[in-house]
Enzyme design. Structure first.
Site, PDB file in Angstrom:
ATOM      1  N   ASP A  18     -32.410  32.852 -59.592  1.00  0.00           N
ATOM      2  CA  ASP A  18     -32.104  32.135 -61.101  1.00  0.00           C
ATOM      3  C   ASP A  18     -31.996  30.801 -60.820  1.00  0.00           C
ATOM      4  O   ASP A  18     -31.952  30.143 -59.635  1.00  0.00           O
ATOM      5  CB  ASP A  18     -30.863  32.889 -61.646  1.00  0.00           C
ATOM      6  CG  ASP A  18     -29.713  32.615 -60.959  1.00  0.00           C
ATOM      7  OD1 ASP A  18     -29.663  32.261 -59.776  1.00  0.00           O
ATOM      8  OD2 ASP A  18     -28.719  32.161 -61.593  1.00  0.00           O
TER       9      ASP A  18
ATOM     10  N   TYR B  63     -37.530  36.423 -62.781  1.00  0.00           N
ATOM     11  CA  TYR B  63     -36.273  36.718 -62.637  1.00  0.00           C
ATOM     12  C   TYR B  63     -35.600  37.873 -62.806  1.00  0.00           C
ATOM     13  O   TYR B  63     -34.844  38.991 -62.279  1.00  0.00           O
ATOM     14  CB  TYR B  63     -35.379  35.578 -63.300  1.00  0.00           C
ATOM     15  CG  TYR B  63     -33.823  35.775 -63.356  1.00  0.00           C
ATOM     16  CD1 TYR B  63     -33.224  35.934 -62.103  1.00  0.00           C
ATOM     17  CD2 TYR B  63     -33.299  36.405 -64.494  1.00  0.00           C
ATOM     18  CE1 TYR B  63     -31.989  36.227 -61.896  1.00  0.00           C
ATOM     19  CE2 TYR B  63     -32.029  36.876 -64.386  1.00  0.00           C
ATOM     20  CZ  TYR B  63     -31.400  36.752 -63.188  1.00  0.00           C
ATOM     21  OH  TYR B  63     -30.022  37.160 -63.148  1.00  0.00           O
TER      22      TYR B  63
ATOM     23  N   GLU C 294     -28.907  40.606 -69.341  1.00  0.00           N
ATOM     24  CA  GLU C 294     -29.973  39.586 -68.618  1.00  0.00           C
ATOM     25  C   GLU C 294     -30.688  38.821 -69.693  1.00  0.00           C
ATOM     26  O   GLU C 294     -30.578  37.782 -69.447  1.00  0.00           O
ATOM     27  CB  GLU C 294     -30.993  40.533 -67.706  1.00  0.00           C
ATOM     28  CG  GLU C 294     -30.444  41.029 -66.265  1.00  0.00           C
ATOM     29  CD  GLU C 294     -29.566  39.798 -65.473  1.00  0.00           C
ATOM     30  OE1 GLU C 294     -29.984  38.669 -65.720  1.00  0.00           O
ATOM     31  OE2 GLU C 294     -28.828  40.338 -64.576  1.00  0.00           O
TER      32      GLU C 294
END
Length: 298
Positions: free
Chosen positions: A145, A127, A44
């Site tokens: 996102d 996020y 991520e």
DNA sequence: AAACCGGGGGT
DNA sequence: ACCCCAGGTTT
């Protein structure tokens, strides 16, 4: 109402999306369906503003070298920054390093799933916190996102882009599509749809599994309002460009200021001191002597 | 809310 | 030449 309804049917949309995802989703991505926080966090953070295809080889190399929080926490900052070469936004490397140390030192090696503690990890914003809980724990959360935001803006709100939509409105709309339990595949499907079909520039509505549910499609795909920001300066004229050059030189070892000045275009040379000060503030460079700089050893 | 933070690939 | 990208932090 029927398929001409002004708003999509949530259950129908989920079903169509799910069938498309099982057939056409990006199931080969190496971080997909992992249930441990470390590799998902690594992916991520790497994926923040860096595209999937460029992340994949870095992700494999990273896990090979630092397979868990403990190994990364024990690494030297300079090695972490050097391994980040080519990914961009070098502060993300420091954030990931600091997050690993926080997990080991502040949380005794137990990953902090509580939202407040999760968000306190360096580099973990709204996020990434939602993505971790959704993708690792399979919780039904809105995960916003850039891809999912655009899909929701079009599908549910009839907007060409998410640019002018308040985050709260995107969240509420995204929530309205969530299944009662689970949520991993649902959000991955939205993400893949945004990446492969509902793209920013030239969406492939003819291949979209949910075009019959889409408010933007139903209204004739109106164009987005014009962006009236001032034009950005040439990238080569920005501080980001100069900082990137300096950090990349320091990856090869300590350097004298005169050499660092030499690798910058002349337009940047008067600002070398300011660039070095900002890099030191960010933890990306440290002075070794009066005129010699290096990556931080710690 | 806006500025800042890199780099590569696509069009 | 311009757009886009699995955002976060700071002011």
């Amino acid at each position: 109402m029927t398929s001409t309804s002004a708003t999509p049917d949530a259950a129908r949309t989920r079903d169509l999306l799910g069938a498309w995802f099982r057939a056409s989703g990006r199931h080969g991505l190496p971080w997909r369906r992992l249930r441990e926080p470390y590799p998902v966090l690594v992916s991520e953070v790497m994926l923040q503003q860096t595209q999937v295809d460029r992340v994949v080889p870095y992700y494999h190399a990273w896990l090979d070298r630092w397979p868990g929080f403990a190994e990364l926490a024990a690494a030297a900052s300079a090695d972490v920054i050097t391994a980040w070469r080519g990914l961009g936004y070098n502060r993300r490397a420091l954030a990931l390093h600091a997050a690993a140390r926080a997990v080991v030192e502040r949380h005794a090696g137990r990953f902090p799933w509580e939202p407040k503690e999760l968000r306190a990890l360096p580099g973990v914003g709204p996020y990434t916190a939602a993505a971790l809980r959704c993708f690792v724990l399979d919780e039904p959360l809105p995960v916003l996102d850039t891809n999912i935001s655009r899909v929701i803006a079009r599908l549910a709100l009839g907007q060409a882009t998410a640019r002018d939509v308040p985050r709260s409105a995107l969240e509420a709309a995204a929530r309205s599509f969530l299944p009662a339990q689970g949520g991993r595949d649902h959000n991955l499907a939205l993400m893949d749809l945004g990446a492969l079909v509902c793209t920013s520039r030239t969406p492939l509505c003819g291949s979209c599994p949910v075009s019959t549910q889409c408010r933007w499609y139903a209204s004739g795909r109106p164009l987005p309002p014009p962006d009236r920001r001032p034009p950005a300066p040439r990238f080569e004229d920005t501080a980001r460009f100069a900082r990137g050059r300096i950090v990349d030189r320091l990856r090869n070892g300590p350097a004298h200021k005169a050499e660092l000045s030499g690798i910058l275009p002349p337009r940047h040379r008067p600002y070398l001191e300011a660039y070095l000060a900002s890099l030191q503030r960010d933890g990306l460079a440290v002075p070794l002597g009066p005129d010699t700089w290096a990556l931080p050893p710690g």
